[in-house]
Scaffold this motif. Structure first.
Motif, short mmCIF file in Angstrom:
data_model
loop_
_atom_site.label_atom_id
_atom_site.label_comp_id
_atom_site.label_asym_id
_atom_site.label_seq_id
_atom_site.Cartn_x
_atom_site.Cartn_y
_atom_site.Cartn_z
N ASP A 125 26.41 -0.94 1.83
CA ASP A 125 25.94 -1.47 0.43
C ASP A 125 25.40 -0.01 -0.33
OD1 ASP A 125 26.77 -4.08 0.92
OD2 ASP A 125 25.14 -4.48 1.75
N SER A 126 25.44 0.94 0.33
CA SER A 126 24.77 2.16 0.03
C SER A 126 25.34 2.89 -1.17
CB SER A 126 24.46 3.30 0.83
OG SER A 126 23.65 2.73 2.20
N PHE A 127 25.00 3.32 -2.28
CA PHE A 127 25.62 4.00 -3.29
C PHE A 127 24.50 4.92 -4.08
CE2 PHE A 127 24.09 0.30 -5.19
CZ PHE A 127 23.62 0.40 -6.27
N THR A 128 25.02 5.86 -5.04
CA THR A 128 24.04 6.46 -5.82
C THR A 128 24.23 6.33 -7.19
OG1 THR A 128 25.87 8.40 -6.08
CG2 THR A 128 24.48 8.51 -4.31
N ASP A 129 23.02 6.51 -7.83
CA ASP A 129 22.82 6.02 -9.31
C ASP A 129 22.13 6.91 -10.13
OD1 ASP A 129 23.16 4.27 -11.44
OD2 ASP A 129 22.00 2.66 -10.93
N SER A 130 21.94 6.81 -11.32
CA SER A 130 21.04 7.61 -12.18
C SER A 130 19.89 6.85 -12.49
CB SER A 130 21.97 8.13 -13.36
OG SER A 130 22.37 7.09 -14.35
N TRP A 131 18.82 7.74 -12.91
CA TRP A 131 17.61 6.89 -13.06
C TRP A 131 17.81 6.02 -14.34
CZ3 TRP A 131 12.30 9.91 -12.05
CH2 TRP A 131 12.62 10.23 -10.64
N PRO A 132 17.27 4.80 -14.66
CA PRO A 132 17.34 3.84 -15.80
C PRO A 132 16.23 4.52 -16.68
CG PRO A 132 16.13 2.79 -13.98
CD PRO A 132 16.78 3.82 -13.37
N LEU A 133 16.28 4.15 -18.09
CA LEU A 133 15.54 4.61 -19.18
C LEU A 133 14.04 4.12 -18.92
CD1 LEU A 133 17.72 4.51 -22.28
CD2 LEU A 133 17.16 6.51 -20.72
N THR A 134 14.14 2.88 -18.15
CA THR A 134 12.70 1.99 -18.07
C THR A 134 12.10 2.35 -16.69
OG1 THR A 134 14.08 0.07 -16.83
CG2 THR A 134 13.70 0.09 -19.39
N ILE A 135 12.43 3.49 -16.32
CA ILE A 135 11.83 3.82 -14.80
C ILE A 135 10.27 4.34 -15.24
CG2 ILE A 135 12.25 6.35 -15.05
CD1 ILE A 135 12.53 4.12 -11.80
N PRO A 136 9.29 3.65 -14.11
CA PRO A 136 8.01 3.89 -14.46
C PRO A 136 7.55 5.48 -14.32
CG PRO A 136 8.24 2.75 -12.34
CD PRO A 136 9.47 2.72 -13.21
N ASP A 137 6.43 5.94 -14.46
CA ASP A 137 5.97 7.18 -14.09
C ASP A 137 5.90 7.24 -12.68
OD1 ASP A 137 5.16 9.83 -13.99
OD2 ASP A 137 3.11 9.49 -14.52
N LEU A 138 6.54 8.23 -11.89
CA LEU A 138 6.81 8.48 -10.54
C LEU A 138 5.90 9.44 -10.14
CD1 LEU A 138 10.45 7.24 -9.70
CD2 LEU A 138 8.19 5.93 -9.70
N SER A 139 5.05 10.30 -10.68
CA SER A 139 4.45 11.41 -10.44
C SER A 139 3.36 11.22 -9.35
CB SER A 139 3.49 11.91 -11.67
OG SER A 139 4.48 12.17 -12.81
N TRP A 140 3.45 12.18 -8.35
CA TRP A 140 2.61 11.98 -7.44
C TRP A 140 1.25 12.23 -7.78
CZ3 TRP A 140 0.95 16.57 -4.64
CH2 TRP A 140 -0.11 16.16 -3.36
N ILE A 141 0.19 11.47 -7.15
CA ILE A 141 -1.28 11.77 -7.35
C ILE A 141 -1.94 12.35 -6.18
CG2 ILE A 141 -3.42 10.93 -8.29
CD1 ILE A 141 -2.02 8.99 -10.10
N ARG A 142 -2.41 13.26 -5.90
CA ARG A 142 -3.22 13.63 -4.71
C ARG A 142 -4.23 12.60 -4.11
NH1 ARG A 142 -3.33 18.54 -2.12
NH2 ARG A 142 -2.24 19.48 -3.80
#
Length: 259
Positions: A125-142
């Protein structure tokens, strides 16, 4: 991590939870799969490869922090449940959907941060996809990073003077296999020398009450030593034939993961 002046991120997602992680390296890629055709006899043609598709494979490495350690160890508990990886490499944003882990290496060097390498593989079931426009902020916080203390290893209820490095590896293929390699100054009084270990405990963080316990360790091969002028450094590989217990126990949380 920064590539060409841009912050890059790597995020693991499972059951609707996004886990941004600080990674030192990442090799998750789509590689070609297929078969080779040999060149004809008497001809100068090179061997040709017929590509039949792409497969997802590779790994990522991260140091362990308060915000990611439990979620990452749960990947090894729910082996049959797939997860996603959101990779922002600056020049591309890609999602690896429905992948699984096929192994890991958990290591500690005295005085340095714990490192965890997670090996991944694809399934049907694996596949690749592009990021959706509704993706939340995924910035890493120390967050607070966990550091390994080589004097925090306990062998059969006895604290060892120094284990300056350890490497715990796992392979999740047809059979599940765990091994740990201990590096220590040679001493028949304080360190295991080709002896079976009933219980080995490693303190990951004293403040948060995080420990790793391994049961029924059987030596695999002999001791490997390095002759030095003042001491003898050696390492010993063990097969972990019992369970592995990851525990978080403090005033706010009690979590236990049995592998």
């Amino acid at each position: 991590m920064r590539i060409q002046g841009k912050d890059c991120t790597l995020t693991v997602a499972r059951d609707g939870e996004f886990i941004p992680i600080p990674y030192s390296e990442e090799t998750v890629r789509q590689t070609s799969k297929g078969y080779s055709l040999p060149s004809c006899i008497g001809q100068r043609n090179r061997d040709k490869t017929i590509v039949t598709g792409k497969k997802i494979e590779g790994c990522f490495t991260t140091r362990l922090e308060h915000s990611n350690i439990v979620s990452l160890f749960l990947l090894f508990f729910y082996l049959n449940q797939s997860f996603d990886i959101y990779a922002d490499r600056g020049f591309e944003k890609i999602i690896y959907k429905n992948i699984n882990t096929c192994g890991f290496e958990f290591r500690g060097d005295n005085g340095e941060a714990f490192k965890l390498r997670v090996d991944v593989k694809e399934n049907e079931d694996s596949f690749t996809d592009s990021w959706p426009l509704t993706i939340p902020d995924l910035s890493w916080i120390r967050q607070r990073t966990y550091f390994y203390d080589g004097k925090s290893v306990c062998c059969d209820l006895k604290t060892l003077p120094l284990v300056y490095r350890f490497e715990l590896t796992a392979s999740f293929n047809e059979k599940i296999k765990y091994q740990i390699k201990l590096y220590f100054p040679l001493s028949s009084e304080h360190h295991p020398v080709n002896d079976r270990i009933e219980k080995l405990s490693i303190v990951i963080d004293q403040k948060d009450g995080i420990t790793l316990e391994l049961y029924d360790l059987v030596p695999s091969g002999g001791l490997c030593d390095i002759n030095c002028s003042d001491t003898v450094l050696c390492n010993q590989l063990f097969d972990v034939t019992g369970i592995i217990v990851f525990t978080v126990r403090n005033e706010k949380e009690f979590t236990q993961i049995v592998l």
